[in-house]
Design a protein around this motif. Structure first.
Motif, mmCIF file in Angstrom:
data_model
loop_
_atom_site.group_PDB
_atom_site.id
_atom_site.type_symbol
_atom_site.label_atom_id
_atom_site.label_comp_id
_atom_site.label_asym_id
_atom_site.label_seq_id
_atom_site.Cartn_x
_atom_site.Cartn_y
_atom_site.Cartn_z
ATOM 1 N N THR A 82 0.815 -1.222 0.000
ATOM 2 C CA THR A 82 0.000 0.000 0.000
ATOM 3 C C THR A 82 0.847 1.271 0.000
ATOM 4 O OG1 THR A 82 -0.271 -0.149 2.394
ATOM 5 C CG2 THR A 82 -2.016 -1.104 1.040
ATOM 6 N N SER A 83 2.072 1.204 0.488
ATOM 7 C CA SER A 83 2.954 2.372 0.405
ATOM 8 C C SER A 83 3.627 2.458 -0.962
ATOM 9 C CB SER A 83 4.039 2.317 1.480
ATOM 10 O OG SER A 83 3.476 2.521 2.734
ATOM 11 N N PHE A 84 3.982 1.311 -1.521
ATOM 12 C CA PHE A 84 4.670 1.289 -2.806
ATOM 13 C C PHE A 84 3.733 1.691 -3.938
ATOM 14 C CE2 PHE A 84 6.908 -1.202 -6.276
ATOM 15 C CZ PHE A 84 7.971 -0.331 -6.372
ATOM 16 N N VAL A 85 2.494 1.215 -3.896
ATOM 17 C CA VAL A 85 1.489 1.583 -4.896
ATOM 18 C C VAL A 85 0.212 1.976 -4.140
ATOM 19 C CG1 VAL A 85 0.147 0.868 -6.913
ATOM 20 C CG2 VAL A 85 2.452 -0.048 -6.574
ATOM 21 N N PRO A 86 0.133 3.240 -3.700
ATOM 22 C CA PRO A 86 -1.071 3.670 -2.990
ATOM 23 C C PRO A 86 -2.323 3.435 -3.850
ATOM 24 C CG PRO A 86 0.647 5.331 -2.816
ATOM 25 C CD PRO A 86 1.113 4.308 -3.822
ATOM 26 N N GLY A 87 -3.313 2.803 -3.248
ATOM 27 C CA GLY A 87 -4.535 2.491 -3.972
ATOM 28 C C GLY A 87 -4.590 1.074 -4.503
ATOM 29 N N THR A 88 -3.520 0.299 -4.259
ATOM 30 C CA THR A 88 -3.522 -1.090 -4.711
ATOM 31 C C THR A 88 -4.562 -1.890 -3.938
ATOM 32 O OG1 THR A 88 -2.152 -3.037 -5.129
ATOM 33 C CG2 THR A 88 -1.746 -1.876 -3.085
ATOM 34 N N LYS A 89 -5.010 -2.984 -4.526
ATOM 35 C CA LYS A 89 -5.976 -3.844 -3.844
ATOM 36 C C LYS A 89 -5.288 -4.897 -2.974
ATOM 37 C CE LYS A 89 -9.684 -3.410 -7.224
ATOM 38 N NZ LYS A 89 -10.522 -4.127 -8.198
ATOM 39 N N MET A 90 -3.973 -5.056 -3.140
ATOM 40 C CA MET A 90 -3.251 -6.011 -2.294
ATOM 41 C C MET A 90 -3.188 -5.414 -0.899
ATOM 42 S SD MET A 90 0.080 -8.159 -3.167
ATOM 43 C CE MET A 90 1.272 -8.647 -1.949
ATOM 44 N N PHE A 91 -3.701 -6.135 0.051
ATOM 45 C CA PHE A 91 -3.909 -5.566 1.377
ATOM 46 C C PHE A 91 -2.661 -5.637 2.253
ATOM 47 C CE2 PHE A 91 -4.868 -9.982 1.559
ATOM 48 C CZ PHE A 91 -4.556 -10.413 2.828
ATOM 49 N N TYR A 92 -2.658 -4.831 3.305
ATOM 50 C CA TYR A 92 -1.487 -4.715 4.188
ATOM 51 C C TYR A 92 -1.123 -6.028 4.841
ATOM 52 C CZ TYR A 92 -4.750 -4.790 8.085
ATOM 53 O OH TYR A 92 -5.711 -5.169 8.976
ATOM 54 N N GLY A 93 -2.077 -6.916 5.049
ATOM 55 C CA GLY A 93 -1.801 -8.204 5.687
ATOM 56 C C GLY A 93 -0.932 -9.104 4.837
ATOM 57 N N ALA A 94 -0.809 -8.768 3.552
ATOM 58 C CA ALA A 94 0.023 -9.563 2.659
ATOM 59 C C ALA A 94 1.483 -9.127 2.709
ATOM 60 C CB ALA A 94 -0.499 -9.455 1.231
ATOM 61 N N ALA A 95 1.780 -8.057 3.403
ATOM 62 C CA ALA A 95 3.143 -7.526 3.449
ATOM 63 C C ALA A 95 4.098 -8.530 4.089
ATOM 64 C CB ALA A 95 3.172 -6.214 4.227
ATOM 65 N N LEU A 96 5.296 -8.620 3.520
ATOM 66 C CA LEU A 96 6.351 -9.482 4.037
ATOM 67 C C LEU A 96 7.555 -8.615 4.386
ATOM 68 C CD1 LEU A 96 6.163 -12.341 1.410
ATOM 69 C CD2 LEU A 96 5.525 -12.505 3.801
ATOM 70 N N PRO A 97 7.671 -8.201 5.633
ATOM 71 C CA PRO A 97 8.756 -7.294 5.984
ATOM 72 C C PRO A 97 10.136 -7.953 6.052
ATOM 73 C CG PRO A 97 7.423 -7.798 7.904
ATOM 74 C CD PRO A 97 6.760 -8.450 6.731
ATOM 75 N N ALA A 98 10.201 -9.270 6.141
ATOM 76 C CA ALA A 98 11.491 -9.951 6.290
ATOM 77 C C ALA A 98 12.155 -10.154 4.927
ATOM 78 C CB ALA A 98 11.296 -11.291 6.983
ATOM 79 N N ASP A 99 13.379 -9.649 4.793
ATOM 80 C CA ASP A 99 14.111 -9.761 3.529
ATOM 81 C C ASP A 99 14.308 -11.202 3.085
ATOM 82 O OD1 ASP A 99 14.434 -7.065 2.953
ATOM 83 O OD2 ASP A 99 16.272 -6.920 4.146
ATOM 84 N N ASN A 100 14.600 -12.098 4.033
ATOM 85 C CA ASN A 100 14.850 -13.479 3.624
ATOM 86 C C ASN A 100 13.587 -14.127 3.052
ATOM 87 O OD1 ASN A 100 13.633 -13.647 6.154
ATOM 88 N ND2 ASN A 100 14.847 -15.404 6.816
#
Length: 158
Positions: A82-100
């Motif tokens: 949501t920060s990379f593409v504001p307005g995207t339908k991919m929700f915040y719960g899908a975020a993967l903060p871990a680089d590995n």
């Protein structure tokens, strides 16, 4: 990294496939010709224009983003869609903060994207050509710096 011996024996693509199954497959298919789910099928996603596949429910924001899916853009998108593409339908719960995690999933996505390296190189060449074309236009001598339609607002008659 986990101390689980099974996890340690897996290579990066295998780890990515497992993580995809856990984190992504609920919304995304990953086999050629599979139907779309809540999100687009990710078979062949690497080296493809964002929002340009046959999926009909892309957000306007993603379609207009101009993104081209490479290892770097996918990782940034997965970190915080949501920060990379504001307005995207991919929700915040899908975020993967871990680089590995993102590294493994992108390695897996590359493994199911035949020909991705060639498509990325073609995209880079086309982008370079467009930049070169704009530079030539800007370097034309004697080209007036005039608005295309009429005078600027400050010069209008009152």
């Amino acid at each position: 990294m986990t101390t689980n011996p099974e996890w340690q024996r897996m290579n990066e693509i295998q780890r990515g496939a497992l993580l995809f199954h856990i984190k992504c497959q609920r919304c995304h298919a990953n086999t050629k010709g599979d139907d779309y789910r809540r999100g687009p099928n990710l078979w062949g996603v690497v080296g493809r224009k964002a929002g340009g596949q046959g999926y009909t429910s892309y957000s306007e924001a993603l379609k207009k983003s101009g993104l081209f899916w490479t290892r770097q853009t996918i990782k940034r998108y997965m970190h915080d869609p949501t920060s990379f593409v504001p307005g995207t339908k991919m929700f915040y719960g899908a975020a993967l903060p871990a680089d590995n995690q993102t590294e493994c999933i992108v390695s897996y996505l590359e493994s199911i994207s035949p020909g991705f390296e060639e498509r990325i190189n073609e995209h880079k060449e086309a982008s370079r050509a467009k930049i070169d074309e704009e530079a030539v236009f800007q370097s034309l001598s004697g080209h007036p710096d005039v608005p295309l339609f009429g005078a600027p607002a400050s010069d209008e008659k009152k």
